[in-house]
Design an enzyme around this catalytic site. Structure first.
Site, PDB file in Angstrom:
ATOM      1  N   ARG A  66      -0.740  -5.597  -5.886  1.00 24.06           N
ATOM      2  CA  ARG A  66      -1.197  -5.374  -4.511  1.00 24.06           C
ATOM      3  C   ARG A  66      -0.216  -5.965  -3.502  1.00 24.06           C
ATOM      4  NH1 ARG A  66      -5.469  -7.938  -1.136  1.00 24.06           N
ATOM      5  NH2 ARG A  66      -6.371  -6.335   0.208  1.00 24.06           N
ATOM      6  N   HIS A  70       1.343  -3.763  -0.530  1.00 23.33           N
ATOM      7  CA  HIS A  70       1.185  -4.138   0.867  1.00 23.33           C
ATOM      8  C   HIS A  70       2.523  -4.511   1.511  1.00 23.33           C
ATOM      9  CE1 HIS A  70      -3.441  -4.907   1.223  1.00 23.33           C
ATOM     10  NE2 HIS A  70      -3.167  -3.852   0.489  1.00 23.33           N
ATOM     11  N   ASN A  98      -4.704  -8.462   4.743  1.00 25.31           N
ATOM     12  CA  ASN A  98      -4.212  -9.508   3.849  1.00 25.31           C
ATOM     13  C   ASN A  98      -4.937 -10.835   3.973  1.00 25.31           C
ATOM     14  OD1 ASN A  98      -2.143  -7.790   2.869  1.00 25.31           O
ATOM     15  ND2 ASN A  98      -0.817  -8.334   4.594  1.00 25.31           N
ATOM     16  N   HIS A 197      -6.453   0.573  -9.278  1.00 24.52           N
ATOM     17  CA  HIS A 197      -7.792  -0.019  -9.204  1.00 24.52           C
ATOM     18  C   HIS A 197      -8.528   0.099 -10.535  1.00 24.52           C
ATOM     19  CE1 HIS A 197      -8.054   0.198  -4.507  1.00 24.52           C
ATOM     20  NE2 HIS A 197      -7.199  -0.697  -4.939  1.00 24.52           N
TER      21      HIS A 197
END
Length: 333
Positions: A66, A70, A98, A197
């Protein structure tokens, strides 16, 4: 006559060479052997630290991938997400997607320390995120791929960009697709990368809107499996802690597999942005979900390619940026 006859060919050849050089520079600035002489053990060092972290924290693999995701969606894959606040820089860590959510920074620091001990001043923090993402997936049963390397680190962060560019779990499929398209990624990339996911957790605050009062209807999200809804309501009671955690994949929560897509077919996507891939009427993503649900190998192949595609978003190369000595701060600060 010879000159006249060869002149167009020579010009065409020059143009062709120029075009090839441009294509090479835009698409092949990164390569899998970038550290083969300067830090030949980089991959095994990163993998070793990630493996150790996984033993005490089964979530860390999903958290590390992640961070890479990001990072890449804001000014490209430049490790800007890792920079702390200082007098002139507003950290991306404090952006809405975040804050109290992004994690794994300590593992990145441990990786950096190990690499600085082995090959000081050589491996960028941006490349650490890319290698750690691949290690997290492969160590959890997912595919391996040749990570493209050679990124350099930014000297600044973009908190405002993090607030607007990173896809949100509350957004429509149309909006998320547009954000992927803005960085050169396709609908196939969107579905593939959403498949991350298949492991990890999400906080109740990121999906509790689906459980009780979806879109101010006073009812749960109708695309949520009723049995699954009951389970989630127990984990996330109304007015309970928004920080409580639920597995993104209720079937095999810590394994990297294709069950995420079967979950979507069964209306067991945890986030609104997950279920929309399958439940948005007429969406091009539905057939991709079905393909990945029926073939794990097809998903794995596409996921690996999409990770490479994402890792190619706007890297700093050559003399741009720097190699941060401490991933949390710009050199000299």
């Amino acid at each position: 006559m010879v000159l006249l006859s060869t002149f167009p060919f020579a010009v065409a050849s020059s143009i062709l060479v120029a075009v090839l050089v441009l294509v090479h520079e835009s698409n092949a600035q990164l390569n899998s052997t970038f550290y083969s002489t300067s830090c030949p053990n980089v991959s095994s060092i990163v993998t070793g630290v990630v493996q150790q972290a996984l033993q005490s924290d089964p979530r860390i693999g999903a958290s590390l991938i992640r961070l890479h995701f990001h990072d890449c969606f804001v000014n490209g894959c430049d490790a800007s997400i890792l920079i702390d606040n200082n007098g002139t820089i507003q950290s991306e860590k404090d952006a809405a997607p975040n804050t109290n959510s992004a994690r794994g920074f300590n593992v990145v620091d441990n990786i950096k320390t190990a690499l600085e001990n082995s090959c000081p001043g050589v491996v960028s923090c941006a490349d650490i995120l890319a290698i750690a993402a691949e290690a997290s997936v492969s160590l959890s049963g997912g595919p391996s791929w040749s990570v493209q390397l050679g990124r350099r680190d930014s000297k600044t962060a973009n908190q405002a960009g993090a607030n607007t560019s990173i896809p949100s779990p509350f957004e429509s499929l149309t909006s998320i697709t547009a954000k992927f398209s803005a960085v050169g990624l396709t609908s196939t990339d969107l579905v593939s990368l959403s498949g991350a996911h298949t492991f990890g957790r999400a906080q109740c605050r990121l999906f509790s809107n689906r459980l009780y009062n979806f879109n101010n209807t006073g009812n749960p999200d109708p695309t949520l499996n009723s049995t699954y809804l009951t389970t989630l309501q127990q984990i996330c009671p109304q007015n309970g802690s928004g920080a409580a955690l639920a597995n993104l994949d209720p079937t095999t929560p810590d394994a990297f597999d294709n069950n995420y897509f079967s979950n979507l077919q069964n209306n067991q996507g945890l986030l609104q942005s997950d279920q929309e891939l399958f439940s948005t009427p007429g969406a091009s993503t539905i057939s991709i979900v079905n393909t990945f649900a029926s073939s794990q190998s097809t998903f794995f192949q596409n996921f690996a390619q999409s990770m490479i595609n994402m890792g190619n978003i706007g890297p700093l190369t050559g003399s741009n940026g720097e190699i941060r000595l401490d991933c949390k701060k710009v050199n000299g600060s």
